[in-house]
Design an enzyme around this catalytic site. Structure first.
Site, mmCIF file in Angstrom:
data_model
loop_
_atom_site.group_PDB
_atom_site.id
_atom_site.type_symbol
_atom_site.label_atom_id
_atom_site.label_comp_id
_atom_site.label_asym_id
_atom_site.label_seq_id
_atom_site.Cartn_x
_atom_site.Cartn_y
_atom_site.Cartn_z
ATOM 1 N N SER A 161 82.924 13.975 -10.988
ATOM 2 C CA SER A 161 83.440 13.800 -12.353
ATOM 3 C C SER A 161 84.166 12.463 -12.428
ATOM 4 O O SER A 161 85.120 12.239 -11.682
ATOM 5 C CB SER A 161 84.446 14.908 -12.684
ATOM 6 O OG SER A 161 83.869 16.163 -12.460
ATOM 7 N N ARG A 180 94.431 18.438 -10.673
ATOM 8 C CA ARG A 180 93.773 17.235 -10.096
ATOM 9 C C ARG A 180 94.793 16.097 -9.927
ATOM 10 O O ARG A 180 94.511 14.929 -10.205
ATOM 11 C CB ARG A 180 92.608 16.748 -10.961
ATOM 12 C CG ARG A 180 91.541 17.772 -11.244
ATOM 13 C CD ARG A 180 90.749 18.189 -10.004
ATOM 14 N NE ARG A 180 89.665 19.063 -10.404
ATOM 15 C CZ ARG A 180 89.755 20.402 -10.462
ATOM 16 N NH1 ARG A 180 90.886 21.022 -10.084
ATOM 17 N NH2 ARG A 180 88.729 21.113 -10.841
ATOM 18 N N GLU A 216 89.345 10.154 -13.377
ATOM 19 C CA GLU A 216 89.814 10.904 -12.201
ATOM 20 C C GLU A 216 89.590 10.042 -10.955
ATOM 21 O O GLU A 216 90.341 10.097 -9.984
ATOM 22 C CB GLU A 216 89.006 12.206 -12.098
ATOM 23 C CG GLU A 216 89.330 13.022 -10.878
ATOM 24 C CD GLU A 216 88.488 14.289 -10.778
ATOM 25 O OE1 GLU A 216 88.581 15.144 -11.681
ATOM 26 O OE2 GLU A 216 87.749 14.414 -9.790
HETATM 27 P P1 FAD Z 1 88.156 8.692 -0.840
HETATM 28 O O1 FAD Z 1 87.209 8.534 -1.967
HETATM 29 O O2 FAD Z 1 87.858 7.953 0.409
HETATM 30 O O3 FAD Z 1 89.620 8.286 -1.347
HETATM 31 C C1 FAD Z 1 90.115 8.774 -2.577
HETATM 32 C C2 FAD Z 1 91.586 8.362 -2.704
HETATM 33 O O4 FAD Z 1 92.352 9.037 -1.719
HETATM 34 C C3 FAD Z 1 91.814 6.876 -2.472
HETATM 35 O O5 FAD Z 1 92.877 6.464 -3.296
HETATM 36 C C4 FAD Z 1 92.239 6.804 -1.005
HETATM 37 O O6 FAD Z 1 93.057 5.690 -0.696
HETATM 38 C C5 FAD Z 1 93.011 8.098 -0.853
HETATM 39 N N1 FAD Z 1 92.941 8.640 0.507
HETATM 40 C C6 FAD Z 1 91.834 9.098 1.153
HETATM 41 N N2 FAD Z 1 92.168 9.591 2.361
HETATM 42 C C7 FAD Z 1 93.501 9.425 2.484
HETATM 43 C C8 FAD Z 1 94.438 9.714 3.508
HETATM 44 N N3 FAD Z 1 94.076 10.283 4.660
HETATM 45 N N4 FAD Z 1 95.743 9.394 3.306
HETATM 46 C C9 FAD Z 1 96.134 8.816 2.144
HETATM 47 N N5 FAD Z 1 95.295 8.509 1.143
HETATM 48 C C10 FAD Z 1 94.004 8.812 1.306
HETATM 49 N N6 FAD Z 1 86.689 16.662 -6.444
HETATM 50 C C11 FAD Z 1 87.237 17.848 -6.779
HETATM 51 O O7 FAD Z 1 88.467 17.972 -6.834
HETATM 52 N N7 FAD Z 1 86.467 18.934 -7.050
HETATM 53 C C12 FAD Z 1 85.122 18.883 -7.012
HETATM 54 O O8 FAD Z 1 84.474 19.890 -7.255
HETATM 55 C C13 FAD Z 1 84.503 17.639 -6.674
HETATM 56 N N8 FAD Z 1 83.153 17.528 -6.646
HETATM 57 C C14 FAD Z 1 82.574 16.331 -6.335
HETATM 58 C C15 FAD Z 1 81.177 16.250 -6.318
HETATM 59 C C16 FAD Z 1 80.566 15.046 -5.998
HETATM 60 C C17 FAD Z 1 79.052 14.965 -5.985
HETATM 61 C C18 FAD Z 1 81.348 13.907 -5.668
HETATM 62 C C19 FAD Z 1 80.702 12.620 -5.263
HETATM 63 C C20 FAD Z 1 82.731 13.989 -5.695
HETATM 64 C C21 FAD Z 1 83.368 15.197 -6.042
HETATM 65 N N9 FAD Z 1 84.766 15.321 -6.089
HETATM 66 C C22 FAD Z 1 85.348 16.532 -6.392
HETATM 67 C C23 FAD Z 1 85.630 14.169 -5.809
HETATM 68 C C24 FAD Z 1 85.901 13.938 -4.302
HETATM 69 O O9 FAD Z 1 84.959 14.597 -3.508
HETATM 70 C C25 FAD Z 1 87.300 14.422 -3.898
HETATM 71 O O10 FAD Z 1 88.278 13.791 -4.672
HETATM 72 C C26 FAD Z 1 87.601 14.170 -2.422
HETATM 73 O O11 FAD Z 1 88.805 14.777 -2.059
HETATM 74 C C27 FAD Z 1 87.665 12.679 -2.065
HETATM 75 O O12 FAD Z 1 87.726 12.586 -0.650
HETATM 76 P P2 FAD Z 1 87.355 11.257 0.098
HETATM 77 O O13 FAD Z 1 87.691 11.471 1.533
HETATM 78 O O14 FAD Z 1 85.961 10.871 -0.182
HETATM 79 O O15 FAD Z 1 88.381 10.233 -0.536
HETATM 80 P P1 NAP Z 2 81.363 24.109 -15.816
HETATM 81 O O1 NAP Z 2 81.270 25.356 -15.037
HETATM 82 O O2 NAP Z 2 80.192 23.631 -16.615
HETATM 83 O O3 NAP Z 2 82.626 24.173 -16.766
HETATM 84 C C1 NAP Z 2 82.991 23.038 -17.574
HETATM 85 C C2 NAP Z 2 84.493 22.886 -17.501
HETATM 86 O O4 NAP Z 2 85.079 24.060 -18.054
HETATM 87 C C3 NAP Z 2 84.958 22.764 -16.077
HETATM 88 O O5 NAP Z 2 85.416 21.464 -15.891
HETATM 89 C C4 NAP Z 2 86.004 23.837 -15.881
HETATM 90 O O6 NAP Z 2 87.306 23.322 -15.592
HETATM 91 C C5 NAP Z 2 86.089 24.570 -17.213
HETATM 92 N N1 NAP Z 2 85.865 26.015 -16.986
HETATM 93 C C6 NAP Z 2 84.674 26.666 -16.895
HETATM 94 N N2 NAP Z 2 84.869 27.996 -16.722
HETATM 95 C C7 NAP Z 2 86.216 28.171 -16.678
HETATM 96 C C8 NAP Z 2 87.043 29.306 -16.506
HETATM 97 N N3 NAP Z 2 86.530 30.539 -16.345
HETATM 98 N N4 NAP Z 2 88.379 29.122 -16.490
HETATM 99 C C9 NAP Z 2 88.923 27.896 -16.642
HETATM 100 N N5 NAP Z 2 88.177 26.776 -16.816
HETATM 101 C C10 NAP Z 2 86.844 26.912 -16.837
HETATM 102 O O7 NAP Z 2 81.793 22.908 -14.833
HETATM 103 P P2 NAP Z 2 80.937 22.057 -13.807
HETATM 104 O O8 NAP Z 2 80.972 20.651 -14.246
HETATM 105 O O9 NAP Z 2 79.629 22.717 -13.509
HETATM 106 O O10 NAP Z 2 81.857 22.160 -12.508
HETATM 107 C C11 NAP Z 2 82.042 23.394 -11.863
HETATM 108 C C12 NAP Z 2 83.302 23.331 -11.031
HETATM 109 O O11 NAP Z 2 83.183 22.316 -10.036
HETATM 110 C C13 NAP Z 2 84.541 22.985 -11.857
HETATM 111 O O12 NAP Z 2 85.631 23.702 -11.371
HETATM 112 C C14 NAP Z 2 84.722 21.505 -11.624
HETATM 113 O O13 NAP Z 2 86.083 21.106 -11.677
HETATM 114 C C15 NAP Z 2 84.154 21.327 -10.214
HETATM 115 N N6 NAP Z 2 83.561 19.996 -10.077
HETATM 116 C C16 NAP Z 2 84.408 18.950 -9.929
HETATM 117 C C17 NAP Z 2 83.906 17.662 -9.769
HETATM 118 C C18 NAP Z 2 84.836 16.504 -9.544
HETATM 119 O O14 NAP Z 2 84.392 15.445 -9.164
HETATM 120 N N7 NAP Z 2 86.120 16.685 -9.759
HETATM 121 C C19 NAP Z 2 82.542 17.450 -9.759
HETATM 122 C C20 NAP Z 2 81.710 18.547 -9.945
HETATM 123 C C21 NAP Z 2 82.236 19.827 -10.092
HETATM 124 P P3 NAP Z 2 87.803 22.892 -14.129
HETATM 125 O O15 NAP Z 2 87.171 21.573 -13.871
HETATM 126 O O16 NAP Z 2 89.261 22.822 -14.323
HETATM 127 O O17 NAP Z 2 87.399 23.936 -13.156
#
Ligand code: FAD
Ligand code: NAP
Length: 334
Positions: free
Chosen positions: A234, A162, A330
């Site tokens: 998250s 991340r 994050e």
């Molecule tokens: P923004 O929120 O608009 O921007 C985020 C950052 O990136 C800011 O600093 C912005 O300046 C910068 N930025 C955006 N676009 C550009 C660009 N073109 N050039 C330079 N900088 C830029 N993330 C995960 O990794 N895994 C997940 O599973 C995940 N699940 C999510 C679930 C939900 C319900 C929500 C709300 C969010 C989740 N996220 C997850 C977080 C988010 O969706 C990601 O981080 C996504 O990539 C953000 O994209 P955005 O376009 O909305 O960025």
């Molecule tokens: P989950 O399945 O309940 O698991 C909890 C955490 O344990 C996760 O964060 C995941 O890490 C880790 N995990 C679970 N199984 C794993 C495996 N087999 N090997 C390694 N790590 C494992 O998680 P959840 O909250 O429902 O999310 C599911 C997936 O969606 C995750 O990958 C999570 O990162 C992603 N997610 C991300 C966001 C965001 O905003 N970043 C929001 C929602 C969901 P990892 O996070 O490293 O995968």
């Protein structure tokens, strides 16, 4: 290019925080960007994608450039793979659906992640055992300090868990215009290692489409829809601990869940730490921890960014006191 003054961002961030951008500029093509930079310079710029990884705590006083550069094009194709060029302003999930529809694999585990393709490299988005870096080939970005368009290779992006160089040395220093991803034409790289996916797929054939459908179903049942309950996914990152720190933690809390990332690093789910502190489903004024996933902080409707930030600090402090572990946001805080 479109320009608006004192534009409300309430509908442009998934937390639904009501702040204004003094100068809001919509960039639909690279030429818009070059023209705009020529006349305004490189100071005071923020880039906005889908606003799904942001916590807005105040009005934006400088320039806010909204990325709406579109286009999905196959650049090179061989028997096993396609190299795809994607405009940074494309919606990530719609792009995943395009890939699934065409039978191209590699990103199906990342279905339903909100936001834009241009933001995906910023934190090396990931879900269910797959990260952007697994399919990433390169990107084009306008580099504010160099004053020109720059090509970044995968190595130059410095991807981590991340994380990328765009969250560190190049934070707020680039505008990502186009991203290049290599997708497979075969089913050979399918990843069902996460328990939730394999459970959802029990009795079903494993394919690019069935994984995507499973991920969509799991996410819809577990995560709040930002249109109904504001959130940024998250709020905190999972914790990466050294072996030694982890064994101290495990000695004190033998049931701590964990995953081995590499020889030196162990990942502990932050959701578990927060849950153990009693925050799951707890409401604090207009904000709180989501009832099904405490890692997700929510806006019940009228929270300000400052209130959510204050609550996040309470959570951070309690986790530190109970486990002696520091959890970091994050979400990008502006
Ligand atoms: P923004 O929120 O608009 O921007 C985020 C950052 O990136 C800011 O600093 C912005 O300046 C910068 N930025 C955006 N676009 C550009 C660009 N073109 N050039 C330079 N900088 C830029 N993330 C995960 O990794 N895994 C997940 O599973 C995940 N699940 C999510 C679930 C939900 C319900 C929500 C709300 C969010 C989740 N996220 C997850 C977080 C988010 O969706 C990601 O981080 C996504 O990539 C953000 O994209 P955005 O376009 O909305 O960025
Ligand atoms: P989950 O399945 O309940 O698991 C909890 C955490 O344990 C996760 O964060 C995941 O890490 C880790 N995990 C679970 N199984 C794993 C495996 N087999 N090997 C390694 N790590 C494992 O998680 P959840 O909250 O429902 O999310 C599911 C997936 O969606 C995750 O990958 C999570 O990162 C992603 N997610 C991300 C966001 C965001 O905003 N970043 C929001 C929602 C969901 P990892 O996070 O490293 O995968």
């Amino acid at each position: 290019m479109r320009k608006l003054e004192n534009h409300s961002l309430k509908d442009l961030n998934t937390f639904g925080i009501d702040v204004n951008a003094r100068d809001f500029i919509v960039i639909e093509h690279e030429t818009d960007l070059f023209r705009w930079v020529e006349s305004h310079g490189y100071e005071d710029i923020h880039v906005l994608g889908g606003g799904s990884n942001l916590l807005l705590t105040q009005d934006i006083d400088g320039y806010l450039l909204k990325n709406e550069i579109k286009g999905i094009e196959i650049i090179v194709e061989d028997e096993e793979t396609v190299l795809v060029e994607v405009g940074g302003g494309e919606n990530w999930h719609e792009f995943v659906l395009w890939a699934v529809e065409h039978g191209y694999g590699g990103i199906e585990n990342m279905s339903l992640i909100p936001g834009t393709v241009g933001a995906a490299p910023i934190q090396n988005i990931g879900a269910y055992g797959v990260e952007l870096k697994d399919v990433f080939e390169g990107l084009n970005a306008f580099h504010w300090e160099k004053g020109e368009e720059w090509v970044f290779t995968k190595e130059e992006c410095g991807f981590g868990y991340r994380d990328s160089v765009f969250k560190r040395a190049l934070r707020n220093k680039v505008f990502i215009t186009r991203v290049y991803l290599r997708l497979t034409k075969q089913n050979h790289s399918l990843n069902t290692s996460y328990g939730a996916i394999s459970k959802e797929l029990t009795g079903k054939a494993v394919s690019i489409r069935s994984i995507s459908d499973a991920v969509i179903a799991i996410r819809q049942s577990k995560l709040p829809d930002p249109k109904v309950l504001g959130n940024s996914g998250s709020f905190f990152k999972n914790v990466e601990l050294s072996k030694e720190t982890f064994s101290n933690l495990q000695e004190a809390f033998p049931s701590v869940p964990h995953y081995i990332m590499d020889e030196q690093t162990i990942k502990v789910p932050t959701a578990w730490l927060i849950d153990q502190c009693g925050f799951k489903g707890v409401r604090y004024g207009e904000t709180g921890c989501y009832e099904k996933q405490p890692l997700v902080l929510v806006n019940y409707g009228h929270a300000t960014g400052a209130e959510i930030l204050e609550f996040s600090k309470k959570v951070q402090k309690k986790v530190q006191e109970k486990f002696n572990v520091r959890i970091s946001p994050e979400v990008n805080i502006w």
